[in-house]
Write a protein that holds these residues in place. Structure first.
Motif, PDB file in Angstrom:
ATOM      1  N   THR A  99      24.366  41.082   7.588  1.00 19.32           N
ATOM      2  CA  THR A  99      24.401  42.528   7.461  1.00 19.32           C
ATOM      3  C   THR A  99      25.836  42.967   7.637  1.00 19.32           C
ATOM      4  OG1 THR A  99      23.898  42.789   9.803  1.00 19.32           O
ATOM      5  CG2 THR A  99      22.037  42.844   8.277  1.00 19.32           C
ATOM      6  N   LEU A 143      29.581  48.800   4.394  1.00 14.66           N
ATOM      7  CA  LEU A 143      30.059  48.750   3.022  1.00 14.66           C
ATOM      8  C   LEU A 143      31.538  48.383   2.981  1.00 14.66           C
ATOM      9  CD1 LEU A 143      29.412  49.094   0.062  1.00 14.66           C
ATOM     10  CD2 LEU A 143      29.826  51.550   0.307  1.00 14.66           C
ATOM     11  N   SER A 185      25.472  42.010  -3.111  1.00 16.92           N
ATOM     12  CA  SER A 185      24.864  43.002  -2.228  1.00 16.92           C
ATOM     13  C   SER A 185      23.421  43.144  -2.678  1.00 16.92           C
ATOM     14  CB  SER A 185      25.596  44.342  -2.355  1.00 16.92           C
ATOM     15  OG  SER A 185      24.889  45.345  -1.694  1.00 16.92           O
ATOM     16  N   VAL A 200      21.526  48.262  -0.397  1.00 15.63           N
ATOM     17  CA  VAL A 200      22.502  49.239   0.077  1.00 15.63           C
ATOM     18  C   VAL A 200      21.721  50.446   0.564  1.00 15.63           C
ATOM     19  CG1 VAL A 200      24.425  50.744  -0.520  1.00 15.63           C
ATOM     20  CG2 VAL A 200      24.281  48.483  -1.551  1.00 15.63           C
ATOM     21  N   VAL A 223      24.972  47.401   4.192  1.00 15.21           N
ATOM     22  CA  VAL A 223      24.521  46.499   3.138  1.00 15.21           C
ATOM     23  C   VAL A 223      24.099  45.164   3.732  1.00 15.21           C
ATOM     24  CG1 VAL A 223      26.047  47.522   1.410  1.00 15.21           C
ATOM     25  CG2 VAL A 223      26.824  45.535   2.664  1.00 15.21           C
TER      26      VAL A 223
END
Length: 88
Positions: free
Chosen positions: A25, A28, A43, A46, A55
Motif C-alpha cells: 500500500t 499516490l 496500480s 486508487v 493506492v
C-alpha cells in the motif's frame, strides 16, 4: 492474501523493490516515486477519499485486486493502509 505489517514505509518499499512483496500500500506520491525506478509496476486500486490519494502498488504481473489473492502485501500496522486493505 497474507498481510505483512511493517512500521516503516521505506522498508516496505525496499522489500517491494527486492520482490519480497507482491504488492504494497502506498500514497499516490510514493507510487510516482516508486514508478521512477520500477517502470513496470501497476496500480491496482486508487482511492481518493482523503486529502491525497492512496493506492495498492503491485509487481507488473498483478493487474487486478483479484490477482492479489494468495500474495504478500506490505502495510503499515495500525495505519490507514491496514484498514484500507482489510476492508477491500
Amino acid at each position: 492474501m497474507e498481510l505483512i505489517h511493517k512500521q516503516y514505509p521505506q522498508l516496505e518499499q525496499a522489500n517491494f523493490n527486492a520482490a519480497k512483496y507482491d504488492g504494497i500500500t502506498s500514497s499516490l506520491g510514493n507510487f510516482i516515486i516508486l514508478s521512477a525506478t520500477n517502470p513496470d509496476i501497476q496500480s491496482v486500486i486508487v482511492i481518493d477519499e482523503s486529502i491525497g490519494a492512496d493506492v495498492v502498488v503491485a509487481q507488473s504481473k498483478i493487474k487486478t485486486v483479484a490477482d492479489l489473492k494468495g500474495k504478500k502485501l506490505g502495510a503499515n500496522l495500525g495505519g490507514f493502509s491496514e484498514v484500507f486493505v482489510l476492508k477491500c
